[in-house]
Design a protein around this motif. Sequence first.
Motif, PDB file in Angstrom:
ATOM      1  N   SER A 104       2.336   1.894  -3.459  1.00  0.00           N
ATOM      2  CA  SER A 104       1.851   2.191  -5.008  1.00  0.00           C
ATOM      3  C   SER A 104       0.972   3.575  -4.037  1.00  0.00           C
ATOM      4  CB  SER A 104       0.554   1.366  -4.331  1.00  0.00           C
ATOM      5  OG  SER A 104       0.262   0.761  -3.471  1.00  0.00           O
ATOM      6  N   ILE A 105       1.171   4.043  -3.894  1.00  0.00           N
ATOM      7  CA  ILE A 105       0.780   4.898  -2.894  1.00  0.00           C
ATOM      8  C   ILE A 105       1.683   6.112  -3.276  1.00  0.00           C
ATOM      9  CG2 ILE A 105      -0.243   7.178  -0.973  1.00  0.00           C
ATOM     10  CD1 ILE A 105      -1.744   5.050   0.158  1.00  0.00           C
ATOM     11  N   LEU A 140      -8.369  -0.486  -5.888  1.00  0.00           N
ATOM     12  CA  LEU A 140      -8.738   0.897  -6.342  1.00  0.00           C
ATOM     13  C   LEU A 140      -7.274   2.353  -6.547  1.00  0.00           C
ATOM     14  CD1 LEU A 140     -11.865   0.374  -3.586  1.00  0.00           C
ATOM     15  CD2 LEU A 140     -11.722   0.801  -5.678  1.00  0.00           C
ATOM     16  N   ILE A 141      -6.403   1.930  -5.393  1.00  0.00           N
ATOM     17  CA  ILE A 141      -5.382   2.808  -5.262  1.00  0.00           C
ATOM     18  C   ILE A 141      -5.532   2.683  -7.383  1.00  0.00           C
ATOM     19  CG2 ILE A 141      -3.000   3.453  -5.256  1.00  0.00           C
ATOM     20  CD1 ILE A 141      -3.698   2.018  -2.436  1.00  0.00           C
ATOM     21  N   ALA A 167     -16.160   8.147  -8.772  1.00  0.00           N
ATOM     22  CA  ALA A 167     -15.990   6.235  -9.670  1.00  0.00           C
ATOM     23  C   ALA A 167     -15.367   5.924  -8.529  1.00  0.00           C
ATOM     24  CB  ALA A 167     -15.126   7.224 -10.822  1.00  0.00           C
ATOM     25  N   VAL A 168     -14.087   5.944  -7.561  1.00  0.00           N
ATOM     26  CA  VAL A 168     -13.208   5.332  -7.142  1.00  0.00           C
ATOM     27  C   VAL A 168     -14.613   4.746  -5.847  1.00  0.00           C
ATOM     28  CG1 VAL A 168     -12.065   4.661  -4.838  1.00  0.00           C
ATOM     29  CG2 VAL A 168     -11.415   5.717  -8.016  1.00  0.00           C
ATOM     30  N   VAL A 227       0.798  -0.949  -0.080  1.00  0.00           N
ATOM     31  CA  VAL A 227       0.378  -0.202   0.047  1.00  0.00           C
ATOM     32  C   VAL A 227       0.831   1.319   0.320  1.00  0.00           C
ATOM     33  CG1 VAL A 227      -1.812   1.033   1.007  1.00  0.00           C
ATOM     34  CG2 VAL A 227      -1.798  -0.695   1.023  1.00  0.00           C
ATOM     35  N   GLN A 232     -11.696  17.146 -13.209  1.00  0.00           N
ATOM     36  CA  GLN A 232     -11.758  15.204 -13.601  1.00  0.00           C
ATOM     37  C   GLN A 232     -11.571  14.605 -12.140  1.00  0.00           C
ATOM     38  OE1 GLN A 232      -8.086  15.112 -16.028  1.00  0.00           O
ATOM     39  NE2 GLN A 232      -8.108  13.215 -16.381  1.00  0.00           N
ATOM     40  N   THR A 233     -10.133  15.204 -11.131  1.00  0.00           N
ATOM     41  CA  THR A 233      -9.310  14.430 -10.353  1.00  0.00           C
ATOM     42  C   THR A 233     -11.063  14.257  -9.844  1.00  0.00           C
ATOM     43  OG1 THR A 233      -8.116  15.740 -10.269  1.00  0.00           O
ATOM     44  CG2 THR A 233      -8.241  14.348  -8.758  1.00  0.00           C
ATOM     45  N   LEU A 264      -0.375  -2.461 -11.789  1.00  0.00           N
ATOM     46  CA  LEU A 264      -1.036  -2.422 -10.628  1.00  0.00           C
ATOM     47  C   LEU A 264      -2.179  -3.052 -10.261  1.00  0.00           C
ATOM     48  CD1 LEU A 264       0.578  -1.271  -7.378  1.00  0.00           C
ATOM     49  CD2 LEU A 264      -0.564   0.571  -7.746  1.00  0.00           C
ATOM     50  N   VAL A 324      -6.028  -2.017  -3.556  1.00  0.00           N
ATOM     51  CA  VAL A 324      -4.512  -1.480  -4.653  1.00  0.00           C
ATOM     52  C   VAL A 324      -5.879  -1.124  -5.961  1.00  0.00           C
ATOM     53  CG1 VAL A 324      -2.726  -2.572  -5.776  1.00  0.00           C
ATOM     54  CG2 VAL A 324      -3.061  -3.264  -2.846  1.00  0.00           C
ATOM     55  N   LEU A 362     -17.044   2.653  -6.683  1.00  0.00           N
ATOM     56  CA  LEU A 362     -16.739   1.172  -6.789  1.00  0.00           C
ATOM     57  C   LEU A 362     -16.388   0.259  -5.710  1.00  0.00           C
ATOM     58  CD1 LEU A 362     -16.528  -1.159  -9.128  1.00  0.00           C
ATOM     59  CD2 LEU A 362     -13.661   0.115  -9.276  1.00  0.00           C
ATOM     60  N   PHE A 363     -16.172   1.439  -4.466  1.00  0.00           N
ATOM     61  CA  PHE A 363     -15.603   1.144  -2.984  1.00  0.00           C
ATOM     62  C   PHE A 363     -16.283   0.138  -2.615  1.00  0.00           C
ATOM     63  CE2 PHE A 363     -15.398   1.828   1.072  1.00  0.00           C
ATOM     64  CZ  PHE A 363     -13.738   0.664   2.085  1.00  0.00           C
ATOM     65  N   MET A 413      -7.117   2.407  -9.199  1.00  0.00           N
ATOM     66  CA  MET A 413      -7.949   3.127 -10.956  1.00  0.00           C
ATOM     67  C   MET A 413      -8.038   4.858 -10.433  1.00  0.00           C
ATOM     68  SD  MET A 413     -11.932   2.039  -9.813  1.00  0.00           S
ATOM     69  CE  MET A 413     -13.473   3.392 -11.577  1.00  0.00           C
ATOM     70  N   LEU A 414      -7.599   4.835  -8.953  1.00  0.00           N
ATOM     71  CA  LEU A 414      -7.853   6.167  -8.860  1.00  0.00           C
ATOM     72  C   LEU A 414      -6.539   6.951  -9.396  1.00  0.00           C
ATOM     73  CD1 LEU A 414      -9.141   8.664  -7.244  1.00  0.00           C
ATOM     74  CD2 LEU A 414      -6.993   8.537  -5.320  1.00  0.00           C
ATOM     75  N   LEU A 468      -9.609 -13.911   3.037  1.00  0.00           N
ATOM     76  CA  LEU A 468     -10.369 -12.938   2.952  1.00  0.00           C
ATOM     77  C   LEU A 468      -9.534 -11.440   3.089  1.00  0.00           C
ATOM     78  CD1 LEU A 468     -13.853 -12.194   2.322  1.00  0.00           C
ATOM     79  CD2 LEU A 468     -13.224 -11.203   5.034  1.00  0.00           C
ATOM     80  N   ALA A 490     -13.399  10.958 -11.040  1.00  0.00           N
ATOM     81  CA  ALA A 490     -12.460   9.807 -10.993  1.00  0.00           C
ATOM     82  C   ALA A 490     -12.317   9.535  -9.330  1.00  0.00           C
ATOM     83  CB  ALA A 490     -11.185  10.301 -10.751  1.00  0.00           C
ATOM     84  N   LEU A 533      -6.927  -6.813   0.494  1.00  0.00           N
ATOM     85  CA  LEU A 533      -6.053  -6.178  -0.013  1.00  0.00           C
ATOM     86  C   LEU A 533      -6.538  -5.810  -1.048  1.00  0.00           C
ATOM     87  CD1 LEU A 533      -2.955  -5.004   0.974  1.00  0.00           C
ATOM     88  CD2 LEU A 533      -1.900  -6.909   0.294  1.00  0.00           C
ATOM     89  N   LEU A 593     -17.556  -7.475   0.003  1.00  0.00           N
ATOM     90  CA  LEU A 593     -16.328  -8.638   0.870  1.00  0.00           C
ATOM     91  C   LEU A 593     -17.000  -9.084   1.653  1.00  0.00           C
ATOM     92  CD1 LEU A 593     -13.262  -6.406   0.077  1.00  0.00           C
ATOM     93  CD2 LEU A 593     -13.765  -8.658  -0.697  1.00  0.00           C
ATOM     94  N   LEU A 607     -19.442 -11.703   2.201  1.00  0.00           N
ATOM     95  CA  LEU A 607     -18.978 -12.686   1.899  1.00  0.00           C
ATOM     96  C   LEU A 607     -18.190 -13.487   3.212  1.00  0.00           C
ATOM     97  CD1 LEU A 607     -17.669 -14.124  -0.645  1.00  0.00           C
ATOM     98  CD2 LEU A 607     -15.883 -13.433  -1.162  1.00  0.00           C
ATOM     99  N   ALA A 608     -17.659 -12.348   3.834  1.00  0.00           N
ATOM    100  CA  ALA A 608     -16.252 -11.875   5.342  1.00  0.00           C
ATOM    101  C   ALA A 608     -17.489 -13.811   5.949  1.00  0.00           C
ATOM    102  CB  ALA A 608     -16.740 -10.985   5.903  1.00  0.00           C
ATOM    103  N   LEU A 636      -6.829   7.201 -12.852  1.00  0.00           N
ATOM    104  CA  LEU A 636      -7.920   8.764 -13.578  1.00  0.00           C
ATOM    105  C   LEU A 636      -7.581   9.893 -14.046  1.00  0.00           C
ATOM    106  CD1 LEU A 636     -11.745   6.947 -12.318  1.00  0.00           C
ATOM    107  CD2 LEU A 636     -10.481   6.779 -14.895  1.00  0.00           C
ATOM    108  N   THR A 637      -6.683   9.869 -12.635  1.00  0.00           N
ATOM    109  CA  THR A 637      -5.723  11.208 -12.650  1.00  0.00           C
ATOM    110  C   THR A 637      -4.505  11.665 -12.929  1.00  0.00           C
ATOM    111  OG1 THR A 637      -4.626  10.287 -10.527  1.00  0.00           O
ATOM    112  CG2 THR A 637      -7.602  11.072 -10.748  1.00  0.00           C
ATOM    113  N   ILE A 661     -17.293  -3.152  -3.780  1.00  0.00           N
ATOM    114  CA  ILE A 661     -16.951  -4.561  -3.442  1.00  0.00           C
ATOM    115  C   ILE A 661     -16.861  -4.410  -1.979  1.00  0.00           C
ATOM    116  CG2 ILE A 661     -14.621  -4.489  -3.292  1.00  0.00           C
ATOM    117  CD1 ILE A 661     -13.655  -2.898  -5.329  1.00  0.00           C
TER     118      ILE A 661
END
Lengths: 163, 102
Positions: free
Chosen positions: A18-19, B16-17, A97-98, A15, A90-91, B37, B14, A101-102, B19-20, B5, A94, B10, A109, A112-113, B23-24, A105
């Motif tokens: 990727s950030i 969604l990160i 949209a995220v 995480v 645009q941001t 990713l 990742v 979608l979150f 995707m963000l 799970l 975005a 995770l 989840l 599903l847990a 898009l940006t 999901i």
Amino acid sequence: MTGLVLFFGISGVIVASSIAMLFSRDFVRSVLFLLLALCSFAGLYALLDATFLALLQLFLYAGAVTVVLVFVVMLTRPKVADFSHLLQRQTIYAGVAVVALFAPIADALVRLAGTLPAAGTTAASTRVLARALMGEYAAPFEIASLVLLAALVGAIYLAREAE
Amino acid sequence: MVPPLYFMVLGAIVFLIGMLGFLTRRSLIQALMCLELMTSAVTLTLLAIGRTMPDGGLEGMVLATFLIVIGAAEVGMGLAIVILYFRRHGDATTDDIDLLRG
């Protein structure tokens, strides 16, 4: 127990890197953060007992793809990333949209847990995977190689020097 | 054994990160990196959910193998397009690519 520690350690690295990849101004540094994230993914695949996939991830993504990415960064010499547009419309779209979608999901989840069965004790070995790929899944396997060939030829055709 | 799970949570984060970022970001190369990713996150989800199946994760592994192949083909084509575009226009940002705009 060690598994849990490893999992949380590796996922923290993924995480964070990727950030960091998204927000580093230098492109080469960005690629290096991506490399770190992809290598950590290989560790997670290994935690899921998918040793072959972990190696494939290391060789293909961490090895080949990252090297090609560095080549392209060097060839095209992109300007340093510019974040001046970060609060543009645009941001915001975005982000919406995220989040949109979150929600489904997260919902899936959570539902599903309760019902997801625990992982079995014995994982499929690489031998079993190889037999499946060459036996039951032989047709898609061959088609995948055709796709790779087509992509290779297409990439050469697109990127060749114009006469 | 870590519960599958966790891996799926995770993977979703990742994805969604990625995707963000996709898009940006303005640069085509960074968009492609975000795609990588996202592909890896989906592979992780496939492996995790495959691991809960009675076949010991075999089907998840087969699907993940194909996904990695597709990802390799995709990044090869994508980078070829980036190089081609750069050669024609001297830059490769998503803002400039509006030839097909109506």
